[in-house]
Design an enzyme around this catalytic site. Structure first.
Site, PDB file in Angstrom:
ATOM      1  N   PHE A 113       0.858  -1.183   0.000  1.00  0.00           N
ATOM      2  CA  PHE A 113       0.000   0.000   0.000  1.00  0.00           C
ATOM      3  C   PHE A 113       0.897   1.237   0.000  1.00  0.00           C
ATOM      4  O   PHE A 113       1.864   1.300   0.762  1.00  0.00           O
ATOM      5  CB  PHE A 113      -0.886  -0.033   1.253  1.00  0.00           C
ATOM      6  CG  PHE A 113      -1.964   0.995   1.258  1.00  0.00           C
ATOM      7  CD1 PHE A 113      -3.098   0.838   0.468  1.00  0.00           C
ATOM      8  CD2 PHE A 113      -1.867   2.123   2.062  1.00  0.00           C
ATOM      9  CE1 PHE A 113      -4.111   1.788   0.481  1.00  0.00           C
ATOM     10  CE2 PHE A 113      -2.872   3.076   2.080  1.00  0.00           C
ATOM     11  CZ  PHE A 113      -3.992   2.907   1.293  1.00  0.00           C
ATOM     12  N   ASP A 184       2.681  -6.044   7.553  1.00  0.00           N
ATOM     13  CA  ASP A 184       1.463  -5.257   7.657  1.00  0.00           C
ATOM     14  C   ASP A 184       0.280  -6.207   7.458  1.00  0.00           C
ATOM     15  O   ASP A 184       0.168  -6.861   6.415  1.00  0.00           O
ATOM     16  CB  ASP A 184       1.466  -4.138   6.606  1.00  0.00           C
ATOM     17  CG  ASP A 184       0.334  -3.150   6.825  1.00  0.00           C
ATOM     18  OD1 ASP A 184      -0.740  -3.581   7.292  1.00  0.00           O
ATOM     19  OD2 ASP A 184       0.520  -1.956   6.528  1.00  0.00           O
ATOM     20  N   TYR A 209     -10.218  -0.804  11.315  1.00  0.00           N
ATOM     21  CA  TYR A 209     -11.489  -0.343  10.722  1.00  0.00           C
ATOM     22  C   TYR A 209     -11.878  -1.161   9.499  1.00  0.00           C
ATOM     23  O   TYR A 209     -12.938  -0.957   8.943  1.00  0.00           O
ATOM     24  CB  TYR A 209     -11.423   1.151  10.364  1.00  0.00           C
ATOM     25  CG  TYR A 209     -10.196   1.552   9.583  1.00  0.00           C
ATOM     26  CD1 TYR A 209     -10.103   1.331   8.223  1.00  0.00           C
ATOM     27  CD2 TYR A 209      -9.108   2.140  10.229  1.00  0.00           C
ATOM     28  CE1 TYR A 209      -8.965   1.679   7.514  1.00  0.00           C
ATOM     29  CE2 TYR A 209      -7.965   2.497   9.536  1.00  0.00           C
ATOM     30  CZ  TYR A 209      -7.896   2.259   8.179  1.00  0.00           C
ATOM     31  OH  TYR A 209      -6.756   2.604   7.488  1.00  0.00           O
ATOM     32  N   LYS A 210     -11.006  -2.079   9.052  1.00  0.00           N
ATOM     33  CA  LYS A 210     -11.331  -2.905   7.889  1.00  0.00           C
ATOM     34  C   LYS A 210     -12.080  -4.154   8.372  1.00  0.00           C
ATOM     35  O   LYS A 210     -13.195  -4.040   8.849  1.00  0.00           O
ATOM     36  CB  LYS A 210     -10.053  -3.222   7.116  1.00  0.00           C
ATOM     37  CG  LYS A 210      -9.460  -1.944   6.475  1.00  0.00           C
ATOM     38  CD  LYS A 210      -8.110  -2.139   5.812  1.00  0.00           C
ATOM     39  CE  LYS A 210      -7.638  -0.811   5.206  1.00  0.00           C
ATOM     40  NZ  LYS A 210      -6.194  -0.797   4.923  1.00  0.00           N
ATOM     41  N   ARG A 356     -13.212  -4.224  -6.958  1.00  0.00           N
ATOM     42  CA  ARG A 356     -12.769  -5.049  -5.841  1.00  0.00           C
ATOM     43  C   ARG A 356     -13.937  -5.350  -4.895  1.00  0.00           C
ATOM     44  O   ARG A 356     -14.754  -4.470  -4.625  1.00  0.00           O
ATOM     45  CB  ARG A 356     -11.686  -4.251  -5.108  1.00  0.00           C
ATOM     46  CG  ARG A 356     -11.005  -4.957  -3.992  1.00  0.00           C
ATOM     47  CD  ARG A 356      -9.905  -4.085  -3.418  1.00  0.00           C
ATOM     48  NE  ARG A 356     -10.441  -2.979  -2.622  1.00  0.00           N
ATOM     49  CZ  ARG A 356      -9.770  -2.379  -1.644  1.00  0.00           C
ATOM     50  NH1 ARG A 356      -8.535  -2.739  -1.359  1.00  0.00           N
ATOM     51  NH2 ARG A 356     -10.310  -1.389  -0.954  1.00  0.00           N
TER      52      ARG A 356
HETATM   53  C1  LIG Z   1      -5.563   0.567   4.808  1.00  0.00           C
HETATM   54  C2  LIG Z   1      -4.104   0.534   4.800  1.00  0.00           C
HETATM   55  C3  LIG Z   1      -3.355   1.599   5.324  1.00  0.00           C
HETATM   56  C4  LIG Z   1      -4.017   2.850   5.837  1.00  0.00           C
HETATM   57  O1  LIG Z   1      -3.266   3.485   6.828  1.00  0.00           O
HETATM   58  P1  LIG Z   1      -3.935   4.556   7.794  1.00  0.00           P
HETATM   59  O2  LIG Z   1      -2.804   5.254   8.418  1.00  0.00           O
HETATM   60  O3  LIG Z   1      -4.792   3.789   8.770  1.00  0.00           O
HETATM   61  O4  LIG Z   1      -4.796   5.466   6.969  1.00  0.00           O
HETATM   62  C5  LIG Z   1      -1.970   1.475   5.370  1.00  0.00           C
HETATM   63  N1  LIG Z   1      -1.357   0.364   4.896  1.00  0.00           N
HETATM   64  C6  LIG Z   1      -2.049  -0.667   4.375  1.00  0.00           C
HETATM   65  C7  LIG Z   1      -1.338  -1.880   3.880  1.00  0.00           C
HETATM   66  C8  LIG Z   1      -3.436  -0.602   4.289  1.00  0.00           C
HETATM   67  O5  LIG Z   1      -4.116  -1.600   3.740  1.00  0.00           O
END
Ligand SMILES: *Cc1c(COP(=O)(O)O)cnc(C)c1O
Length: 397
Positions: A113, A184, A209-210, A356
């Site tokens: 990400f 992660d 939150y996911k 998705r």
């Molecule tokens: C959703 C997601 C994020 C989002 O990070 P936030 O700081 O919570 O906005 C970061 N890394 C990955 C791999 C994600 O899937």
């Protein structure tokens, strides 16, 4: 055996919506509004500052961390909550680099990400110690682990395609080469059983939150292996990670164990919302979730491939290397997704051409999958997506 019919009733899902986006933002637990209201009224309202002691607000990040720990195979006292995932990535990577001196490469893949990659770039810049970020294809990670690599920093499940790394195997290879791993788990925690301890992960981070349904902006978690935690000197050395925050000393001394990964004042209301979801997770077996998720996704893929030949599968067909989401490539993906949402099926779009869908057995069942397939098929065969209003881009896709 998890009683999924019962569990589904514990979530608020709007009438007429099939929600296939719980991999981005989980739905509201039915119990959350009343619990949050009582926290606000009885704790914040009546206890005022006494709430820090009386209502246990100060211990909440560790208490909730232990409940998350159960879902990711982390023993009590190795996970703590706070901040956002981007911040936790920074913290974990900084600590990881600290314990591997003399090497200068951070290895990641281009399926990671972007925020994780941006945080690594920023950290490397502020360290000014000559580290280099090496970004390779996901399939090339293993071969790229050499004796210059200090840290292998990966997201287990690719946010676009759902492709899943073999966490235990890559960690083993990294360790054999003298590197440490930061994993992660943004698209892993709550999606399938995770075993950070068994996999030998050095650091693991994720958001809540996911799949974990903690609500928008719910705090992130960080796990540090018991092998490392006492050696870690936090880069974000806030007062709540201090050994004695209320001594107000002028020099920083890291607190004991995982507490040192805390930074500042915990988000009590957000953690309280998350706890209502964790009450549901207490009634769920992740092995059942995984089995059900594979069934639902396989059913969805078969339905879409039969009914929508113009869409091509962008996710692994083999469930063992896939997370709990599935993606298709679609030339007019943005408009198709807007039309789908308008017809009650909520998924999302990731540029340039990915539509998705997340599959979350806690509140999605086989009937939902059948309905979603037939609505998508109708939109594709009737070209219902080809209207100007479905092409107008909004800020959040
Ligand atoms: C959703 C997601 C994020 C989002 O990070 P936030 O700081 O919570 O906005 C970061 N890394 C990955 C791999 C994600 O899937």
């Amino acid at each position: 055996m998890t009683d999924f019919d019962h569990i589904k009733g514990l979530f608020h899902l709007p009438e007429g919506v099939i929600y296939l986006d719980g991999n981005s933002l989980g739905p509201l637990p039915q119990a959350a509004p009343a619990r949050i209201a009582s926290m606000v009224r009885d704790e914040w309202g009546d206890m005022l500052i006494r709430g820090w002691n009386k209502a246990g607000w100060m211990e909440q990040p560790g208490r909730v961390g232990d409940r998350i720990g159960r879902l990711i195979g982390a023993p009590p006292g190795t996970v703590v909550m706070g901040d956002t995932l981007s911040i936790k990535v920074y913290q974990a990577l900084a600590s990881a680099l600290d314990i591997v001196p003399g090497r200068n490469v951070v290895l990641t893949d281009n399926g990671n990400f972007p925020s994780d990659i941006y945080m690594a770039e920023g950290l490397i810049r502020s360290l000014g110690a000559g580290h280099e970020l090496r970004i390779v294809d996901p399939e090339a990670v293993e071969a790229a682990i050499d004796d210059r690599v200090a840290v292998v920093m990966l997201t287990e499940v690719d946010y676009r395609t759902g492709r899943r790394h073999d966490m235990a195997n890559l960690t083993k290879i990294a360790h054999a080469a003298g590197a440490v791993c930061v994993w992660d788990l943004a698209h892993s925690a709550g999606a399938f059983p995770v075993d950070v301890l068994g996999a030998g992960a050095d650091f693991a981070v994720g958001c809540t939150y996911k799949y974990l349904n903690g609500g928008p902006g719910a705090p992130a978690f960080i796990f540090v292996s018991p092998d490392h935690i006492d050696k870690v000197q936090p880069a974000l050395s806030g007062w709540l990670g201090h050994e004695a925050p209320f001594a107000f000393d002028l020099d920083y001394r890291a607190g004991s164990g995982i507490e040192r990964m805390r930074v500042g004042t915990p988000p009590v209301m957000a953690l309280t919302a998350l706890e209502t979801s964790l009450d549901i997770w207490d009634q769920v077996d992740l092995a059942d979730v995984r089995a059900r998720s594979i069934e639902l996704i396989d059913m969805f893929i078969a339905g879409v491939e039969a009914g929508c030949p113009s869409l091509t599968l962008a996710s692994p067909r083999d469930a063992s290397i896939r997370g709990s989401q599935v993606s298709f490539r679609c030339a007019d993906g943005y408009a198709v997704m807007q039309a789908l949402i308008d017809h009650g099926v909520i998924g999302d779009f990731r540029a340039p051409d990915i539509i998705r869908f997340g599959f979350t057995p806690l509140y999605i069942d086989a009937n939902d999958v059948k309905s979603a397939v037939s609505i998508l098929e109708n939109i594709m065969t009737q070209r219902l997506w080809d209207q100007p209003r479905y092409h107008e881009r909004q800020t959040v896709t």
